[in-house]
Design an enzyme around this catalytic site. Sequence first.
Site, PDB file in Angstrom:
ATOM      1  N   ASP A 117      27.027 -13.274 -18.250  1.00 18.42           N
ATOM      2  CA  ASP A 117      25.804 -13.916 -19.000  1.00 18.42           C
ATOM      3  C   ASP A 117      24.679 -13.556 -18.259  1.00 18.42           C
ATOM      4  O   ASP A 117      23.599 -12.826 -18.912  1.00 18.42           O
ATOM      5  CB  ASP A 117      26.031 -15.196 -19.209  1.00 18.42           C
ATOM      6  N   GLY A 148      27.032 -19.650 -27.633  1.00 20.52           N
ATOM      7  CA  GLY A 148      27.946 -18.365 -27.337  1.00 20.52           C
ATOM      8  C   GLY A 148      26.724 -17.247 -27.155  1.00 20.52           C
ATOM      9  O   GLY A 148      27.104 -16.096 -26.927  1.00 20.52           O
ATOM     10  N   LEU A 149      25.438 -17.638 -27.326  1.00 21.74           N
ATOM     11  CA  LEU A 149      24.490 -16.505 -27.229  1.00 21.74           C
ATOM     12  C   LEU A 149      23.885 -16.561 -25.922  1.00 21.74           C
ATOM     13  O   LEU A 149      22.567 -15.933 -25.708  1.00 21.74           O
ATOM     14  CB  LEU A 149      23.473 -16.424 -28.437  1.00 21.74           C
ATOM     15  N   GLY A 150      24.266 -17.179 -24.804  1.00 23.59           N
ATOM     16  CA  GLY A 150      23.544 -17.337 -23.515  1.00 23.59           C
ATOM     17  C   GLY A 150      22.229 -18.092 -23.109  1.00 23.59           C
ATOM     18  O   GLY A 150      21.643 -17.717 -22.684  1.00 23.59           O
ATOM     19  N   SER A 151      22.213 -18.996 -24.082  1.00 29.93           N
ATOM     20  CA  SER A 151      20.738 -19.889 -24.025  1.00 29.93           C
ATOM     21  C   SER A 151      20.556 -20.335 -22.669  1.00 29.93           C
ATOM     22  O   SER A 151      19.377 -20.278 -22.283  1.00 29.93           O
ATOM     23  CB  SER A 151      20.877 -20.773 -25.174  1.00 29.93           C
ATOM     24  N   ALA A 175      21.564 -19.424 -19.615  1.00 25.51           N
ATOM     25  CA  ALA A 175      21.284 -18.164 -18.823  1.00 25.51           C
ATOM     26  C   ALA A 175      19.988 -17.632 -19.107  1.00 25.51           C
ATOM     27  O   ALA A 175      19.236 -17.252 -18.331  1.00 25.51           O
ATOM     28  CB  ALA A 175      22.235 -17.242 -18.716  1.00 25.51           C
ATOM     29  N   ALA A 176      19.700 -17.680 -20.221  1.00 20.58           N
ATOM     30  CA  ALA A 176      18.244 -16.919 -20.865  1.00 20.58           C
ATOM     31  C   ALA A 176      17.132 -17.823 -20.325  1.00 20.58           C
ATOM     32  O   ALA A 176      16.064 -17.356 -19.782  1.00 20.58           O
ATOM     33  CB  ALA A 176      18.300 -16.570 -22.299  1.00 20.58           C
ATOM     34  N   PRO A 222      19.852 -20.201 -30.133  1.00 14.03           N
ATOM     35  CA  PRO A 222      20.575 -21.551 -30.322  1.00 14.03           C
ATOM     36  C   PRO A 222      21.478 -22.081 -29.243  1.00 14.03           C
ATOM     37  O   PRO A 222      22.109 -21.145 -28.403  1.00 14.03           O
ATOM     38  CB  PRO A 222      21.418 -21.429 -31.597  1.00 14.03           C
TER      39      PRO A 222
HETATM   40  O1  PMV Z   1      28.441 -18.677 -22.416  1.00 15.03           O
HETATM   41  P1  PMV Z   1      29.307 -18.059 -23.448  1.00 15.03           P
HETATM   42  O2  PMV Z   1      29.838 -18.959 -24.682  1.00 15.03           O
HETATM   43  O3  PMV Z   1      28.656 -16.910 -23.995  1.00 15.03           O
HETATM   44  O4  PMV Z   1      30.549 -17.537 -22.745  1.00 15.03           O
HETATM   45  C1  PMV Z   1      30.638 -16.892 -21.727  1.00 15.03           C
HETATM   46  C2  PMV Z   1      31.828 -16.140 -21.640  1.00 15.03           C
HETATM   47  C3  PMV Z   1      32.936 -16.671 -21.131  1.00 15.03           C
HETATM   48  O5  PMV Z   1      33.750 -15.255 -20.624  1.00 15.03           O
HETATM   49  C4  PMV Z   1      33.820 -17.505 -21.937  1.00 15.03           C
HETATM   50  C5  PMV Z   1      32.702 -17.436 -19.770  1.00 15.03           C
HETATM   51  C6  PMV Z   1      32.287 -16.578 -18.651  1.00 15.03           C
HETATM   52  O6  PMV Z   1      31.750 -17.042 -17.552  1.00 15.03           O
HETATM   53  O7  PMV Z   1      32.380 -15.345 -18.476  1.00 15.03           O
END
Ligand code: PMV
Length: 313
Positions: A149, A100-103, A105-106, A96
Amino acid sequence: MVSATAPGKVILFGEHAVVYGQPALAAPVMHLRARAVIDETRTADVNLIAPDLGRSAQLSSARATNPLAATVRVVERHFAKSLSDGYSLSVTSAIPIASGLGSGAAISVAVIRALGTYLGRADALTREDVSLLAYEVERLHHGTPSGIDNTVIAYEQPVYFIRRESGNVIKPFAPARPLRLIIGDTGIRSATKDVVGDVRREWQHDPSRYEAIFEACGRLADAGRAALESGDLPEVGRLMDENHEWLVRMMVSSEALDRLVAAARRAGALGAKLSGAGRGGNMIALVTAETEAAVGEALTAAGAVRVYTSDVG
Ligand code: PMV
């Protein structure tokens, strides 16, 4: 046709504090994956397609903010080879978005791997290269990403991570006993960039208070690593609970996240916390075979729109 995939991720300890140089721990979510597919077209230009989002664009006219175009440009520069013609690039993802699950970057990592294979250069791309290239793309969207991430997603292993100007500390690690996590999704989208920006403003407003919070989170990441390496799961859970309280003080939690965290704990989780940027998105709960079903049900009853299970180690 060539294709490649990359996993999602959760942050076990240290989100936000990691942006300020504190240690953090993250783990891949191996079964939630993004996928990039490249098909040769033998025509001019490149079709960039995101069917899940109903979006498509041509590379030559894509905006600078188009993440797929940005990824193609980053890989072109890395290999000093043109990638501007003759194929379509399509991305889909089971992760999703903005949760916060890194979509993001994935998707970048899947695209970088697929383009490397398409160029016949997959062997020349180390996981460090893939991570650094994905970081370049992340920087375009997030401003000041820590790099955790792209690292955990490119390595596909749990990592202990410290952001350093002189070169990040990256230590893949294996928990002495496997962890079973339940991930509960609030269903509320939250842009990492906005939450990271808010934390920055609060830190600028009251640096000593925020630095104390960041340091506390960093100590928890170190303690969490020790507990994971010694297989002390109750201690890992306790530390997760404590990390959540610091994230509440950091003002990145929300009513929905707090509700899911409390429900997981009441149902017998060893510990629970928000994971990622916060405000919305996902929380994680550490469970055992005995508590897994009850925690999953409690999360759904407390309003989670999706519940996933993920094994670490
Ligand atoms: O992308 P997210 O929502 O998983 O957040 C990454 C984690 C943070 O520490 C909030 C941001 C970062 O760049 O590390």
